[in-house]
Design a protein around this motif. Structure first.
Motif, PDB file in Angstrom:
ATOM      1  N   THR A 199      34.905 -24.804 -23.587  1.00 12.08           N
ATOM      2  CA  THR A 199      35.709 -24.216 -22.513  1.00 12.08           C
ATOM      3  C   THR A 199      36.431 -22.963 -22.980  1.00 12.08           C
ATOM      4  O   THR A 199      36.489 -21.956 -22.262  1.00 12.08           O
ATOM      5  CB  THR A 199      36.722 -25.230 -21.972  1.00 12.08           C
ATOM      6  OG1 THR A 199      37.497 -25.780 -23.065  1.00 12.08           O
ATOM      7  CG2 THR A 199      36.031 -26.359 -21.236  1.00 12.08           C
ATOM      8  N   VAL A 200      36.966 -23.006 -24.186  1.00 14.55           N
ATOM      9  CA  VAL A 200      37.664 -21.834 -24.717  1.00 14.55           C
ATOM     10  C   VAL A 200      36.682 -20.690 -24.960  1.00 14.55           C
ATOM     11  O   VAL A 200      36.969 -19.529 -24.654  1.00 14.55           O
ATOM     12  CB  VAL A 200      38.417 -22.196 -26.017  1.00 14.55           C
ATOM     13  CG1 VAL A 200      38.990 -20.945 -26.662  1.00 14.55           C
ATOM     14  CG2 VAL A 200      39.546 -23.180 -25.722  1.00 14.55           C
ATOM     15  N   SER A 201      35.505 -21.011 -25.516  1.00 12.76           N
ATOM     16  CA  SER A 201      34.489 -19.981 -25.753  1.00 12.76           C
ATOM     17  C   SER A 201      33.999 -19.381 -24.438  1.00 12.76           C
ATOM     18  O   SER A 201      33.775 -18.165 -24.343  1.00 12.76           O
ATOM     19  CB  SER A 201      33.306 -20.577 -26.523  1.00 12.76           C
ATOM     20  OG  SER A 201      33.698 -20.996 -27.802  1.00 12.76           O
ATOM     21  N   ALA A 202      33.827 -20.218 -23.421  1.00  7.23           N
ATOM     22  CA  ALA A 202      33.389 -19.725 -22.113  1.00  7.23           C
ATOM     23  C   ALA A 202      34.448 -18.817 -21.501  1.00  7.23           C
ATOM     24  O   ALA A 202      34.118 -17.821 -20.839  1.00  7.23           O
ATOM     25  CB  ALA A 202      33.094 -20.903 -21.187  1.00  7.23           C
ATOM     26  N   SER A 203      35.712 -19.143 -21.721  1.00 14.59           N
ATOM     27  CA  SER A 203      36.798 -18.303 -21.234  1.00 14.59           C
ATOM     28  C   SER A 203      36.757 -16.934 -21.896  1.00 14.59           C
ATOM     29  O   SER A 203      36.871 -15.899 -21.222  1.00 14.59           O
ATOM     30  CB  SER A 203      38.149 -18.986 -21.506  1.00 14.59           C
ATOM     31  OG  SER A 203      39.222 -18.184 -21.051  1.00 14.59           O
ATOM     32  N   VAL A 204      36.561 -16.904 -23.214  1.00 14.82           N
ATOM     33  CA  VAL A 204      36.478 -15.632 -23.940  1.00 14.82           C
ATOM     34  C   VAL A 204      35.248 -14.842 -23.498  1.00 14.82           C
ATOM     35  O   VAL A 204      35.316 -13.617 -23.310  1.00 14.82           O
ATOM     36  CB  VAL A 204      36.439 -15.885 -25.463  1.00 14.82           C
ATOM     37  CG1 VAL A 204      36.203 -14.580 -26.212  1.00 14.82           C
ATOM     38  CG2 VAL A 204      37.731 -16.519 -25.928  1.00 14.82           C
ATOM     39  N   SER A 205      34.119 -15.525 -23.324  1.00 10.95           N
ATOM     40  CA  SER A 205      32.890 -14.857 -22.873  1.00 10.95           C
ATOM     41  C   SER A 205      33.091 -14.219 -21.497  1.00 10.95           C
ATOM     42  O   SER A 205      32.607 -13.099 -21.248  1.00 10.95           O
ATOM     43  CB  SER A 205      31.732 -15.857 -22.814  1.00 10.95           C
ATOM     44  OG  SER A 205      31.462 -16.411 -24.089  1.00 10.95           O
ATOM     45  N   SER A 206      33.816 -14.901 -20.631  1.00 11.14           N
ATOM     46  CA  SER A 206      34.095 -14.361 -19.297  1.00 11.14           C
ATOM     47  C   SER A 206      34.979 -13.127 -19.383  1.00 11.14           C
ATOM     48  O   SER A 206      34.797 -12.162 -18.631  1.00 11.14           O
ATOM     49  CB  SER A 206      34.758 -15.429 -18.423  1.00 11.14           C
ATOM     50  OG  SER A 206      33.906 -16.538 -18.234  1.00 11.14           O
TER      51      SER A 206
END
Length: 340
Positions: free
Chosen positions: A116-123
């Protein structure tokens, strides 16, 4: 706080009193702990509430079905999961050293946390790329950036987040040995090897940070150049009006850039830089739990930066809070009355 006060505010019990191999339980008590618990609980609720409003707004209203808003939607989904699942568990870990959710959840939770944190950064990176293209090539933007292409990039970003973090957990043996408890029952500990701490530092912080800094810096330079071109082209009685518009545009771009970069760095630096001086990072340590919260708070401020500053968000919230979205034609409501 001296040693005597610490002993008074910390009591030792056992995680599972009926189990002879139970780990020792450390419960943090005292007025300060209660205040911190209330504050962090409010942060969790605040994160869920704000991101849920963003998700409902973009999903429901047809006017908001644009490539840029799809990226904001992806960001809000990731941040919602952080507030809904990650934060409550981290609050429990911060105030109670025992793990009550079993071995399966112990194995899956770090994966959910990191994904979830990685997806947030990717976004965040995709949003920066989207804005860069929109500013540098506004005429070709509608044809280069479409809803289908944006959806594809979102799927790729989430898939990469899942794949990368599964590999991260696997190479740190977490997926194979999730319950490292020093011979006692009731602990869930993730030990990160220093080599992988460095790799994760580059992939999840340094790389995205450099990309975001470069893209937003370029956006700011283009905005300044466009503002200067407008000022140079002014004439006659419109001088003051044009100066005011260009100055306002430049100031707004500078403020947006400053807010994005400052909050991103403020939330991520404590999480990424702190563990670099430790040879083996243990996820259950108090220090790691505390610095993790700087990163999680980023999920609270993201909707403030990318949605609340948008006029359409304020209008959509009014429709949601007054239950007008339940009207049959609500999805076609105009959120930009100033353009009519």
């Amino acid at each position: 706080m001296n040693i005597t006060e610490h002993q008074q505010n910390t009591t030792f019990q056992y995680c599972f009193p009926d189990n002879n191999s139970s780990c020792r339980k450390e419960v943090r008590a005292g007025s300060a702990s209660v205040v911190v618990f209330i504050v962090l609980s409010c942060v969790s609720v605040f994160t869920v509430f704000l991101n849920l409003l963003v998700i409902i707004s973009i999903s429901h209203f047809k006017q908001l079905h644009t490539p840029t808003n799809l990226l904001i939607l992806s960001l809000a989904v990731a941040d919602l999961l952080v507030g809904l699942f990650v934060m409550p568990v981290k609050i429990m870990e911060l105030f109670d050293s025992c793990w009550y959710l079993g071995k399966t959840v112990c194995t899956l939770f770090p994966v959910i946390d990191y994904v979830t944190v990685s997806a947030s950064v990717s976004s965040l990176v995709l949003i920066a790329v989207d804005r860069y293209i929109a500013v540098n090539d506004p005429l070709l933007y509608p044809t280069r950036i479409t809803v289908c292409k944006t959806s594809l990039f979102i799927i790729i970003a989430w898939s990469w987040s899942v794949f990368y973090n599964l590999m991260l957990m696997y190479f740190n043996n977490h997926l194979l040995h999730s319950q490292i408890s020093d011979g006692c029952y009731g602990k869930c500990v993730l030990v990160m090897k220093y080599t992988w701490v460095m790799v994760d530092f580059v992939i999840t912080f340094l790389g995205p940070c450099i990309i975001i800094l470069i893209l937003y810096s370029t956006i700011f330079k283009v905005a300044r150049r466009q503002a200067k071109a407008v000022r140079d082209g002014r004439n006659g009685a419109t001088n003051k009006h044009v100066d005011k518009i260009s100055s306002s545009s430049e100031t707004k771009a500078a403020k947006t850039l400053a807010i994005v970069i400052f909050l991103y760095l403020a939330c991520w630096i404590p999480f990424t830089v702190g563990p670099l001086s430790v040879e083996d990072v243990i996820s259950s340590s108090l220090v790691v739990n505390l610095v993790n919260w700087f990163m999680y708070i980023n999920s609270s401020v993201n909707p403030l930066i990318y949605a609340i500053f948008y006029p359409w968000f304020k209008t959509s919230v009014k429709y949601i809070m007054t239950c007008r979205i339940f009207e049959s034609s609500s999805s076609s409501f105009s959120l930009f009355p100033e353009r009519l």
